[in-house]
Design an enzyme around this catalytic site. Structure first.
Site, mmCIF file in Angstrom:
data_model
loop_
_atom_site.group_PDB
_atom_site.id
_atom_site.type_symbol
_atom_site.label_atom_id
_atom_site.label_comp_id
_atom_site.label_asym_id
_atom_site.label_seq_id
_atom_site.Cartn_x
_atom_site.Cartn_y
_atom_site.Cartn_z
ATOM 1 C CG PHE A 150 57.309 -3.018 90.225
ATOM 2 C CD1 PHE A 150 57.491 -3.203 89.085
ATOM 3 C CD2 PHE A 150 56.097 -4.509 90.374
ATOM 4 C CE1 PHE A 150 57.203 -4.805 88.284
ATOM 5 C CE2 PHE A 150 56.214 -5.585 90.615
ATOM 6 C CZ PHE A 150 57.028 -5.561 89.314
ATOM 7 C CG ASP A 235 51.098 -2.185 96.006
ATOM 8 O OD1 ASP A 235 51.430 -3.585 96.524
ATOM 9 O OD2 ASP A 235 50.820 -3.016 94.655
ATOM 10 C CE LYS A 264 56.683 -8.430 96.267
ATOM 11 N NZ LYS A 264 57.170 -8.961 94.978
HETATM 12 C C1 PLP Z 1 54.309 -3.334 95.493
HETATM 13 C C2 PLP Z 1 54.127 -4.758 95.299
HETATM 14 N N1 PLP Z 1 53.206 -5.364 94.391
HETATM 15 C C3 PLP Z 1 53.069 -5.959 93.574
HETATM 16 C C4 PLP Z 1 54.007 -6.569 93.330
HETATM 17 C C5 PLP Z 1 53.474 -8.030 92.363
HETATM 18 O O1 PLP Z 1 53.319 -9.415 92.883
HETATM 19 P P1 PLP Z 1 53.945 -9.958 91.964
HETATM 20 O O2 PLP Z 1 54.780 -10.441 91.725
HETATM 21 O O3 PLP Z 1 53.679 -11.927 93.189
HETATM 22 O O4 PLP Z 1 52.843 -10.764 91.560
HETATM 23 C C6 PLP Z 1 55.116 -6.329 93.999
HETATM 24 C C7 PLP Z 1 56.808 -7.503 93.344
HETATM 25 O O5 PLP Z 1 57.267 -7.345 93.578
HETATM 26 C C8 PLP Z 1 55.190 -5.533 94.691
HETATM 27 O O6 PLP Z 1 56.483 -5.074 94.908
#
Ligand code: PLP
Length: 424
Positions: A150, A235, A264
């Protein structure tokens, strides 16, 4: 910590939900809790009921709601200047970026706003590096990702999602991605080649249900990337910034990726703030006019982000994550066999598989909300717990008691004929 029942007054809650439903696109299916106030690890709804927030904004609230130092930084900056755009400099961005780069041990920082934007930026930077440094022929660069990932919701990011719900009806998709199973080094080794710009993975897969790879996986990814001249893009948008008991989850494995994607918790639960970090040899390839964002690096976000980095610099929150993680793990392991089939955890972050014969994850979340605990389900029968790192051991033990009682109610109800009740 009163335990609510369905009879509790929910008049304002019902009214607020109908107002929302009349005008909001239904791209979410929230639990029926309408939050009006929050402090630390606790939130209060419009009818005055209190809940322990064990979702913590998907780890955007690692420092809890309204952390005094983060609020003070935001308030002070609100009174000065909040937005300049990068057409000009602002006096907050430099200090924030310098501290963040030092925290991560990387040369350069590229600030954005949301996690998805950081991932998009990572994809662009990796492709640019592949063409300019690795010598991949134009438009032939590939990025290897893991099944169950994700990384956000943009059209390019859902192009390499393996979740049908995230993709259905949103094609055509962006080419240039290769999916391999997560935590499978031979599969990765088989596809990383002369066209591979990067391997993009979550060090712990959050949305997949807190899937923690085997010891040695991240080190193996590092080795393959180094041997085949590909960038290791981690990530850490959900796993980073204290959640797993270290500043970065990669640190737990003793691994340094080439690129960190952060988001986040970087915004302290106050502002959207994300960033891409890498050495000059990678991020230094971008030239003026090639990438950007109106709000990226705005002084308000930079002021909050700097305060977040200061909090992380103390090590206190990483230690709290380790301690809360031990409480969480001990309590959850004791429930295996009593409605829980498996537990995975990394620091203060747990994925809990509920016996699907007993209840869905959603059902457990609804029952827990009825008892004053907020958690979120994922993939049918899994629930996740990620307490704000300011929660106390007693908060967490109390929440675990609630889960134990919800599971006991489910077991008792399942043993009787008739429909399973909502519990709590
Ligand atoms: C590992 C990871 N990358 C990217 C994102 C995307 O972040 P955003 O919702 O701020 O676009 C998330 C969101 O849950 C995430 O858990």
């Amino acid at each position: 910590m009163s335990i609510r029942t369905e009879a509790a007054d929910r008049t304002r809650t019902r009214a607020a939900i109908s107002r929302e439903e009349a005008v909001l696109a239904h791209n979410y299916h929230p639990l029926p809790v309408v939050v009006a106030e929050a402090a630390g690890a606790w939130v209060t709804d419009v009818d005055g009921h209190r809940y322990l927030d064990l979702l913590a904004g998907y780890s955007a609230l690692n420092f809890g709601h309204g952390h005094p130092r983060l609020l003070a930084a935001a308030r002070e900056q609100l009174a000065k200047v909040t937005l300049t755009s990068r057409a000009f400099h602002n006096d907050r961005l430099g200090p924030f970026a310098a501290k963040l780069a030092a925290l991560a041990g990387m040369d350069l920082v590229l600030p954005m706003n949301t996690g998805a934007e950081a991932v998009e930026t990572g994809v662009k930077v990796a492709r640019r590096w592949a063409y300019e440094v690795k010598g991949v022929p134009a438009d032939r660069a590939t990025i290897v990702v893991a099944a169950g990932n994700f990384h956000g919701r943009t059209t390019t990011i859902v192009s390499f999602s393996t979740d049908p719900q995230a993709r259905a009806g949103f094609g055509p998709f962006t080419p240039g991605f290769t999916v391999v199973p997560y935590d499978d080094l031979p599969a990765l080794e088989a596809v990383v080649d002369e066209h591979t710009a990067a391997v993009l993975i979550e060090p712990v897969q959050g949305e997949a249900g807190v899937v923690v790879p085997a010891d040695g996986y991240l080190a193996g990814v590092r080795r393959i990337c180094t041997e085949r001249q590909a960038l290791f893009v981690a990530d850490e948008i959900q796993s980073g910034l204290g959640r797993t008991g270290t500043t970065f989850a990669c640190e737990r494995a003793g691994v340094r990726p080439d690129v960190y994607l952060l988001g986040k918790a970087l915004g302290g639960g106050i502002v959207p703030l994300s960033a891409v970090l890498a050495d000059r040899a990678v991020l230094g390839l971008l030239q003026p006019g090639e990438h950007g964002s109106t709000f990226g690096g705005n002084p308000l976000a930079a002021a909050v982000g700097e305060a977040v980095v200061d909090l992380l610099g103390t090590g206190e929150y990483q230690a709290r994550a380790r301690r809360l993680g031990a409480v969480l793990r001990e309590g959850l392991d004791a429930m295996i066999g009593d409605g829980v089939t498996a537990v995975r955890s990394a620091g203060a972050w747990a994925g809990i598989d509920i016996d699907p014969a007993l209840a869905t994850g959603r059902h457990i979340c609804a029952a827990l909300a009825g008892r004053g605990v907020l958690v979120k389900d994922t993939h049918g029968s899994t629930i996740r717990m990620a307490p704000p790192l300011v929660a106390t051991d007693d908060d967490l033990r109390w929440a675990l008691d609630q889960l134990r009682e919800v599971l006991a109610t489910c077991r008792a109800t399942a043993a009787r004929p008739g429909p399973v009740s909502a519990g709590g």
